[in-house]
Design an enzyme around this catalytic site. Structure first.
Site, PDB file in Angstrom:
ATOM      1  N   LYS A  56      -0.634  -2.311  -4.784  1.00  0.00           N
ATOM      2  CA  LYS A  56      -1.958  -2.213  -5.396  1.00  0.00           C
ATOM      3  C   LYS A  56      -2.942  -3.157  -4.700  1.00  0.00           C
ATOM      4  O   LYS A  56      -2.677  -4.359  -4.556  1.00  0.00           O
ATOM      5  CB  LYS A  56      -1.842  -2.554  -6.885  1.00  0.00           C
ATOM      6  N   GLU A  68       1.853   2.928 -14.586  1.00  0.00           N
ATOM      7  CA  GLU A  68       1.899   1.609 -13.943  1.00  0.00           C
ATOM      8  C   GLU A  68       2.783   0.644 -14.737  1.00  0.00           C
ATOM      9  O   GLU A  68       2.669   0.540 -15.964  1.00  0.00           O
ATOM     10  CB  GLU A  68       0.482   1.049 -13.871  1.00  0.00           C
ATOM     11  N   CYS A 113      -4.299   2.156 -11.306  1.00  0.00           N
ATOM     12  CA  CYS A 113      -5.076   1.582 -12.405  1.00  0.00           C
ATOM     13  C   CYS A 113      -6.455   1.063 -11.987  1.00  0.00           C
ATOM     14  O   CYS A 113      -7.363   1.854 -11.731  1.00  0.00           O
ATOM     15  CB  CYS A 113      -4.252   0.500 -13.102  1.00  0.00           C
TER      16      CYS A 113
END
Length: 262
Positions: free
Chosen positions: A111, A40, A146
Site C-alpha cells: 500500500k 484489507e 483503501c
C-alpha cells in the site's frame, strides 16, 4: 467474468487463526467464480494497529499458505486482501496478495498511501513505491488498497498500464461511508474501468466498519452493493464493456499529462 467480493466481519473476539480458517472455507465455497476478493487486513483488522507488530508475518507466512490452498481448491483467482507483512529487513507493510487458480502467488502490492496522519498505519508501516497490475485471462487488474482510493493519480497510472478492473480491498469506517461510495464511482468514471471495492463488516479497535462493498461499471453505474453485515456479493462483469465504453466516449484520449506545477 464472475467476481465474488467477500465482505468479512472482523470481530475481535475471534482469533486470527480461527478467522483465517473460516475465510479459507468461504473462499473454497466460491467455485463458480472466476475472481474472489477479500478486504484489507481482514486477519487482524485495519484499525487494530496495536496488533500490527505481533500479528505481522512474512510474505509466505500462514495467511499466504491458507489462501494459496483455498485458491487452488476453489480454482479461482484470489485477491486475498492484505496482511501485515514483515519484510526481511524488519519493516512492516500493508501488503496485498493475489493468487492464481493453481495457488501460485501471482502479484503483491504494498500500500502506497498509509492512513492515520501522525498515528497508526502512517507511522507504523512502510510505504509501497510502485503501482502494480496483474494479468488475468482476458483482462488486466490494477491493485490499490483503501486510503489509496482518495488519490486519483495512482489510478491514472494503473489505467495507463492497461488496467480494466480496479480492485480495492478496504477497512473503511462507517462515519465516512458516503466518501467510500462516491470515490469508488469517481474512480470508475474517470478511468472508464470497473471498480471492485471490498470492505469489512463489524467493529474492531472500536471503529465500526462501513461494509457496503460495491461493484461499479465503467460508466459509473452501481451493479451490486452489499449491506453493512458480513456478506458475499457476486456479480458478472464483462471486460469487453471497458473497451466499448472507451470507444463510445473517448475521454481518455484528451488527457493532458505532465503539466508543470504553478
Amino acid at each position: 467474468m464472475r467476481a465474488s467480493l467477500l465482505q468479512i466481519g472482523v470481530d475481535p473476539a475471534e482469533s486470527v487463526k480461527s478467522r483465517r480458517a473460516r475465510v479459507a472455507s468461504l473462499v473454497r465455497e466460491q467455485t463458480g467464480s472466476d475472481l474472489v476478493v477479500l478486504p484489507e487486513l481482514w486477519p487482524v483488522g485495519a484499525f487494530a494497529s496495536d496488533l500490527f507488530a505481533t500479528e505481522a508475518e512474512p510474505l509466505t507466512g500462514p495467511t499466504h499458505d491458507a489462501m494459496a490452498a483455498a485458491a487452488r481448491d476453489a480454482g479461482v483467482w484470489l485477491h486475498a486482501g492484505s496482511v501485515i507483512e514483515r519484510s526481511d529487513d524488519g519493516t512492516l507493510y500493508n501488503t496485498a496478495l493475489v493468487f492464481s487458480p493453481d495457488g501460485r502467488l501471482a502479484a503483491t502490492y504494498r500500500k502506497i498511501h498509509r492512513f492515520g496522519f501522525d498515528q497508526g498505519e502512517a507511522v507504523l508501516l512502510g510505504a509501497g513505491d510502485r503501482a502494480v497490475t496483474v494479468g488475468l485471462p482476458g483482462t488486466t487488474v490494477g491493485l490499490a488498497t483503501c486510503y489509496d482510493l482518495r488519490f486519483p493519480e495512482l489510478f491514472r497510472q494503473l489505467t495507463a498500464a492497461g488496467a480494466e478492473l480496479l480492485v480495492v480491498p478496504a477497512g473503511w469506517p462507517t462515519r465516512r461511508r458516503a466518501h467510500w461510495s462516491l470515490l469508488a464511482r469517481a474512480r470508475a468514471v474517470e478511468n472508464q474501468c470497473y471498480v471492485l471495492a471490498c470492505g469489512t463488516a463489524g467493529t474492531h479497535a472500536g471503529v465500526e466498519q462501513a461494509g457496503h462493498s460495491v461493484v461499479v461499471d465503467p460508466w459509473g453505474e452501481v451493479l451490486a452493493e452489499a449491506g453493512p453485515d458480513e456478506e458475499v456479493l457476486t456479480v458478472d462483469v464483462d471486460p469487453a464493456t471497458v473497451a466499448r465504453t472507451r470507444a463510445d466516449f473517448p475521454v481518455l484520449r484528451d488527457r493532458v499529462l505532465g503539466l508543470d506545477r504553478p
